[in-house]
Design a protein around this motif. Structure first.
Motif, PDB file in Angstrom:
ATOM      1  N   ALA A  42     -16.150  -1.239  -4.357  1.00  0.00           N
ATOM      2  CA  ALA A  42     -17.370  -0.902  -5.103  1.00  0.00           C
ATOM      3  C   ALA A  42     -17.298   0.496  -5.685  1.00  0.00           C
ATOM      4  O   ALA A  42     -17.701   0.737  -6.829  1.00  0.00           O
ATOM      5  CB  ALA A  42     -18.594  -1.034  -4.191  1.00  0.00           C
ATOM      6  N   GLU A  43     -16.766   1.447  -4.896  1.00  0.00           N
ATOM      7  CA  GLU A  43     -16.646   2.831  -5.359  1.00  0.00           C
ATOM      8  C   GLU A  43     -15.738   2.906  -6.578  1.00  0.00           C
ATOM      9  O   GLU A  43     -16.043   3.555  -7.580  1.00  0.00           O
ATOM     10  CB  GLU A  43     -16.080   3.695  -4.230  1.00  0.00           C
ATOM     11  N   ALA A  44     -14.598   2.198  -6.500  1.00  0.00           N
ATOM     12  CA  ALA A  44     -13.655   2.220  -7.625  1.00  0.00           C
ATOM     13  C   ALA A  44     -14.233   1.507  -8.845  1.00  0.00           C
ATOM     14  O   ALA A  44     -14.064   1.957  -9.980  1.00  0.00           O
ATOM     15  CB  ALA A  44     -12.334   1.566  -7.201  1.00  0.00           C
ATOM     16  N   TRP A  49       0.835  -1.231   0.000  1.00  0.00           N
ATOM     17  CA  TRP A  49       0.000   0.000   0.000  1.00  0.00           C
ATOM     18  C   TRP A  49       0.850   1.252   0.000  1.00  0.00           C
ATOM     19  O   TRP A  49       0.629   2.195  -0.723  1.00  0.00           O
ATOM     20  CB  TRP A  49      -0.904  -0.023   1.221  1.00  0.00           C
ATOM     21  N   GLN A  50       1.867   1.249   0.877  1.00  0.00           N
ATOM     22  CA  GLN A  50       2.737   2.435   0.962  1.00  0.00           C
ATOM     23  C   GLN A  50       3.521   2.629  -0.321  1.00  0.00           C
ATOM     24  O   GLN A  50       3.773   3.752  -0.748  1.00  0.00           O
ATOM     25  CB  GLN A  50       3.682   2.288   2.143  1.00  0.00           C
ATOM     26  N   ALA A  78      -9.078  -0.662  -6.148  1.00  0.00           N
ATOM     27  CA  ALA A  78      -9.835  -1.896  -5.949  1.00  0.00           C
ATOM     28  C   ALA A  78      -8.910  -3.067  -5.640  1.00  0.00           C
ATOM     29  O   ALA A  78      -9.179  -3.864  -4.734  1.00  0.00           O
ATOM     30  CB  ALA A  78     -10.675  -2.191  -7.196  1.00  0.00           C
ATOM     31  N   GLN A  79      -7.802  -3.181  -6.386  1.00  0.00           N
ATOM     32  CA  GLN A  79      -6.895  -4.301  -6.193  1.00  0.00           C
ATOM     33  C   GLN A  79      -6.227  -4.246  -4.822  1.00  0.00           C
ATOM     34  O   GLN A  79      -6.065  -5.269  -4.148  1.00  0.00           O
ATOM     35  CB  GLN A  79      -5.830  -4.310  -7.301  1.00  0.00           C
ATOM     36  N   THR A  80      -5.825  -3.042  -4.406  1.00  0.00           N
ATOM     37  CA  THR A  80      -5.166  -2.900  -3.109  1.00  0.00           C
ATOM     38  C   THR A  80      -6.118  -3.229  -1.972  1.00  0.00           C
ATOM     39  O   THR A  80      -5.737  -3.868  -0.988  1.00  0.00           O
ATOM     40  CB  THR A  80      -4.626  -1.464  -2.945  1.00  0.00           C
ATOM     41  N   ALA A  81      -7.382  -2.815  -2.115  1.00  0.00           N
ATOM     42  CA  ALA A  81      -8.372  -3.138  -1.097  1.00  0.00           C
ATOM     43  C   ALA A  81      -8.592  -4.649  -1.043  1.00  0.00           C
ATOM     44  O   ALA A  81      -8.735  -5.232   0.038  1.00  0.00           O
ATOM     45  CB  ALA A  81      -9.681  -2.409  -1.383  1.00  0.00           C
ATOM     46  N   ARG A  82      -8.627  -5.292  -2.215  1.00  0.00           N
ATOM     47  CA  ARG A  82      -8.782  -6.748  -2.234  1.00  0.00           C
ATOM     48  C   ARG A  82      -7.569  -7.431  -1.591  1.00  0.00           C
ATOM     49  O   ARG A  82      -7.714  -8.417  -0.845  1.00  0.00           O
ATOM     50  CB  ARG A  82      -8.949  -7.252  -3.670  1.00  0.00           C
TER      51      ARG A  82
END
Length: 390
Positions: free
Chosen positions: A51-53, A4-5, A357-361
């Motif tokens: 969902a937002e992305a 993430w960073q 989206a990918q990072t959240a997943r």
């Protein structure tokens, strides 16, 4: 956390206003995944970011397809054989001549600038919608920015309170040590008085122990209250960070959309575009007197559209008002360059939302791996959320 960073770390150079809020943060240090409520809330926050992305990518993909189709039409036209291209240019030259006649008429009066007029005319069907979108995006952007600033102030206030509580806890520990030290000194002095001077010091023992006990109890109560308040403050800080993450995504998407709309409509504000649109409407009304010229123009427009339709041009109507590009390679190059910039802008927005989206997943999968006992529950939440957003 390292991924993430790496993706969303702070940049030294500020390239776009949207990057003011594009730093997303996942903080799960203070999340107790053993508690159902906190676990579900954290996973839900991640799913909402996905969902937002995804919603934003669906909207951007359609516009990306239109721009790509435009570029494909340019390639089809430039690949025409010389004979077919000359026929197309003949219709284009006729249309260009008629446009020149109209320009000569307009020069006799104080009329709208030609560049602005044709810029609006090329996008006539979508300008009103564009004005509304820009105004909504501008208003929404201000609201989001105010929300971000408010969340920043709240978070800083809670962080300040946490620092105060840390200081208070440290002071309470120090005071406890002082009271215990004082108790030991008093007992030693009483022992000296009892055995050295044969004095009755039992009341002193009682008073010293009682005073120390009361003081320690009071300190313990205050210490426990401060510790509980600190936990509440840390949970609130974590919640504010989660809220900021959602608002940041909206801010970046809204700012990127606004930048794209400004580029698309060649303006710097909704008010300016609306002013141009009103001037264009008045200009268009005045040009109705061009009955004969417009009749000829309509005829050659149909000829040009029919000609381009035979050459697999998907949207030949867009070239009616761009005959200059058909006749002048430099102008065609400028149009292609503008379309490429628009497509790059859209690609950048799509990539950004895809990364979000990918990072959240990845965050969800990392949590599932770290807490395998809840992995089944987490995956059920993901599947349920995916079905709801199909």
């Amino acid at each position: 956390m390292g991924i993430w960073q790496k993706i969303f770390g702070k940049r030294k150079k500020k390239e776009s206003p949207a990057q003011e809020w594009d730093q997303l943060v996942f903080v799960r240090d203070n999340v107790d995944f053993g508690k159902t409520e906190e676990r579900v809330r954290y996973i839900t926050e991640c799913l909402e970011q996905i969902a937002e992305a995804s919603k934003e990518m669906n909207l951007l993909t359609g516009e990306y397809g239109l721009v790509t189709s435009y570029l494909t039409d340019i390639e089809e036209i430039e690949a025409l054989p010389e004979e077919e291209r000359e026929e197309t240019n003949r219709y284009a030259r006729k249309l260009q001549a008629l446009e020149r006649e109209c320009a000569d008429y307009r020069e006799k009066k104080n009329r709208m600038d030609d560049l602005e007029y044709y810029q609006i005319k090329k996008q006539e069907k979508e300008v009103e919608d564009g004005i509304q979108k820009i105004k909504e995006a501008e208003s929404y952007g201000e609201l989001i920015k105010k929300d971000l600033q408010r969340l920043d102030r709240e978070r800083h206030a809670y962080e300040f309170r946490r620092a105060e509580l840390d200081t208070m806890l440290s002071n309470y520990r120090g005071m406890a040590v002082i009271f215990l030290t004082a108790l030991v000194i008093c007992i030693l002095m009483l022992l000296i008085l009892q055995f050295g001077f044969e004095m009755n010091t039992y009341p002193g023992y009682f008073l010293a122990v009682t005073a120390a006990a009361v003081a320690i109890v009071v300190l313990c109560v205050k210490f426990i209250d401060a510790e509980r308040e600190k936990q509440r403050v840390e949970k609130t800080i974590n919640r504010l960070i989660q809220l900021q993450n959602k608002v940041k995504i909206r801010y970046v998407n809204n700012t990127s959309l606004l930048e794209y709309l400004y580029m698309k409509y060649n303006t710097d504000s909704g008010a300016r575009l609306e002013k141009l649109w009103l001037a264009y409407q008045q200009e268009k009304e005045e040009r109705k007197q061009y009955a004969e010229a417009e009749a000829k123009t309509e005829y050659y427009q149909k000829q040009l559209v029919g000609q381009l339709t035979r050459y697999r041009v998907k949207d030949p109507h867009r070239w009616i008002n761009q005959t200059g590009a058909l006749l002048d390679k430099r102008e065609m190059v400028e149009i292609r360059h503008d379309l490429i910039l628009r497509r790059q802008s859209l690609r950048k927005q799509i990539d950004y939302n895809n990364n979000v989206a990918q990072t959240a997943r990845n965050e969800i999968m990392e949590i599932a791996k770290k807490y395998p006992v809840y992995a089944g529950e987490i995956m059920e939440m993901v599947e349920r959320y995916d079905k709801q957003n199909i």
